[in-house]
Design a protein around this motif. Structure first.
Motif, short mmCIF file in Angstrom:
data_model
loop_
_atom_site.label_atom_id
_atom_site.label_comp_id
_atom_site.label_asym_id
_atom_site.label_seq_id
_atom_site.Cartn_x
_atom_site.Cartn_y
_atom_site.Cartn_z
N ASP A 43 6.10 5.03 -2.01
CA ASP A 43 5.94 6.43 -1.60
C ASP A 43 6.35 7.34 -2.76
O ASP A 43 7.54 7.48 -3.05
CB ASP A 43 6.79 6.71 -0.36
CG ASP A 43 6.54 8.08 0.24
OD1 ASP A 43 6.26 9.04 -0.51
OD2 ASP A 43 6.64 8.20 1.47
N THR A 52 -2.48 -6.23 -2.52
CA THR A 52 -2.87 -4.87 -2.17
C THR A 52 -4.20 -4.96 -1.43
O THR A 52 -5.22 -5.28 -2.02
CB THR A 52 -3.02 -3.97 -3.42
OG1 THR A 52 -3.95 -4.57 -4.30
CG2 THR A 52 -1.69 -3.80 -4.12
N ASP A 79 1.82 1.50 -9.78
CA ASP A 79 2.26 0.83 -8.55
C ASP A 79 2.74 -0.58 -8.82
O ASP A 79 3.75 -1.03 -8.27
CB ASP A 79 1.13 0.77 -7.51
CG ASP A 79 0.57 2.13 -7.14
OD1 ASP A 79 1.26 3.14 -7.34
OD2 ASP A 79 -0.57 2.16 -6.66
N TYR A 123 5.70 -0.62 1.02
CA TYR A 123 5.07 0.63 0.61
C TYR A 123 5.68 1.14 -0.70
O TYR A 123 6.80 0.78 -1.07
CB TYR A 123 5.24 1.70 1.69
CG TYR A 123 6.68 2.13 1.86
CD1 TYR A 123 7.23 3.14 1.07
CD2 TYR A 123 7.50 1.50 2.79
CE1 TYR A 123 8.55 3.50 1.19
CE2 TYR A 123 8.82 1.88 2.93
CZ TYR A 123 9.34 2.87 2.13
OH TYR A 123 10.66 3.22 2.25
N TYR A 171 1.17 2.67 7.48
CA TYR A 171 1.11 3.35 6.18
C TYR A 171 0.76 4.84 6.26
O TYR A 171 0.73 5.50 5.22
CB TYR A 171 0.11 2.63 5.27
CG TYR A 171 0.60 1.27 4.85
CD1 TYR A 171 1.56 1.13 3.86
CD2 TYR A 171 0.12 0.12 5.47
CE1 TYR A 171 2.04 -0.11 3.49
CE2 TYR A 171 0.58 -1.13 5.10
CZ TYR A 171 1.54 -1.24 4.11
OH TYR A 171 2.01 -2.47 3.74
N ALA A 184 0.87 -1.18 0.00
CA ALA A 184 0.00 0.00 0.00
C ALA A 184 0.90 1.22 0.00
O ALA A 184 2.08 1.12 0.35
CB ALA A 184 -0.91 -0.01 1.23
N PRO A 185 0.43 2.36 -0.38
CA PRO A 185 -0.87 2.61 -0.98
C PRO A 185 -0.92 2.11 -2.43
O PRO A 185 0.11 1.97 -3.08
CB PRO A 185 -0.99 4.13 -0.92
CG PRO A 185 0.39 4.67 -0.76
CD PRO A 185 1.20 3.58 -0.13
N TYR A 223 3.11 7.43 4.36
CA TYR A 223 3.51 7.18 2.98
C TYR A 223 2.53 7.84 2.02
O TYR A 223 1.35 7.96 2.32
CB TYR A 223 3.65 5.68 2.72
CG TYR A 223 4.76 5.08 3.56
CD1 TYR A 223 6.09 5.44 3.36
CD2 TYR A 223 4.47 4.21 4.60
CE1 TYR A 223 7.11 4.93 4.16
CE2 TYR A 223 5.48 3.68 5.40
CZ TYR A 223 6.79 4.05 5.17
OH TYR A 223 7.79 3.54 5.95
#
Length: 181
Positions: free
Chosen positions: A138, A106, A39, A136, A167, A32-33, A170
């Motif tokens: 970021d 996720t 991602d 993570y 989290y 995450a995110p 981030y």
């Protein structure tokens, strides 16, 4: 060679990778995110750049020719959200069957804002008796990390609060789409 190429690509893009957890033979990687398709590519590059391999869950809709061949070769496992399935037991079965098996999940399960994270990642780890690695991406710091190991206690509600707190600092690509509360 693949490791060096992935490191080089991340370096060209200005990203750094931080790892402070062991290379577990078996683990669930909570990522995450998750607010962008980017991602996936960054996460996969980062994990390969440190010489590790992990499977991943991906929406069944992405499994069409020729992407299905590519995703399967990369460790992709299709998820059909329209059907109630025993996905948790299927993934636990993979942990039981293999000496080395890591899977990235996720928990938001969507790129849209979703404070109600899915429980699957947690119960897979709990039933398979494997750690959860908190990872993570970021975008503000251009940093991808595997920073903490979390051992599920069986108290999902309390554990999820702790996991989400990890989290809070981030930054998603689209911050308004990331919700931990």
């Amino acid at each position: 060679m693949r490791k060096k190429v992935c490191r080089f690509i991340l370096h060209l893009l200005g990203w750094k990778v931080e790892v402070s957890v062991p290379d577990y033979p078996k683990c669930v990687i909570c990522v995450a995110p998750h607010t962008s398709n980017t991602d996936f590519f960054l996460g996969k590059l980062a994990y390969l750049s440190i010489g590790r391999h992990a499977g991943f869950l991906i929406k069944k809709d992405w499994f069409f020719f020729p992407l299905n061949i590519i995703f399967r070769s990369m460790g992709g496992i299709p998820v059909d959200r329209s059907k109630h399935s025993d996905l948790i037991d299927q993934i636990v079965g993979k942990f039981n069957k293999h000496e080395h098996f890591n899977i990235a999940i996720t928990p938001e399960a969507t790129r849209k804002r979703n404070p109600d994270w899915k429980k699957g990642f947690y119960f897979i780890a709990l039933k398979a008796n494997v750690p959860i690695v908190l990872a993570y991406i970021d975008y503000k710091e251009k940093s991808i990390g595997l920073k903490k190991t979390f051992i599920p206690t069986g108290d999902f509600e309390k554990d999820l609060i702790k996991i989400k707190q990890f989290y809070k600092n981030y930054h998603a690509k689209y911050p308004d789409l990331f919700a931990i509360e």
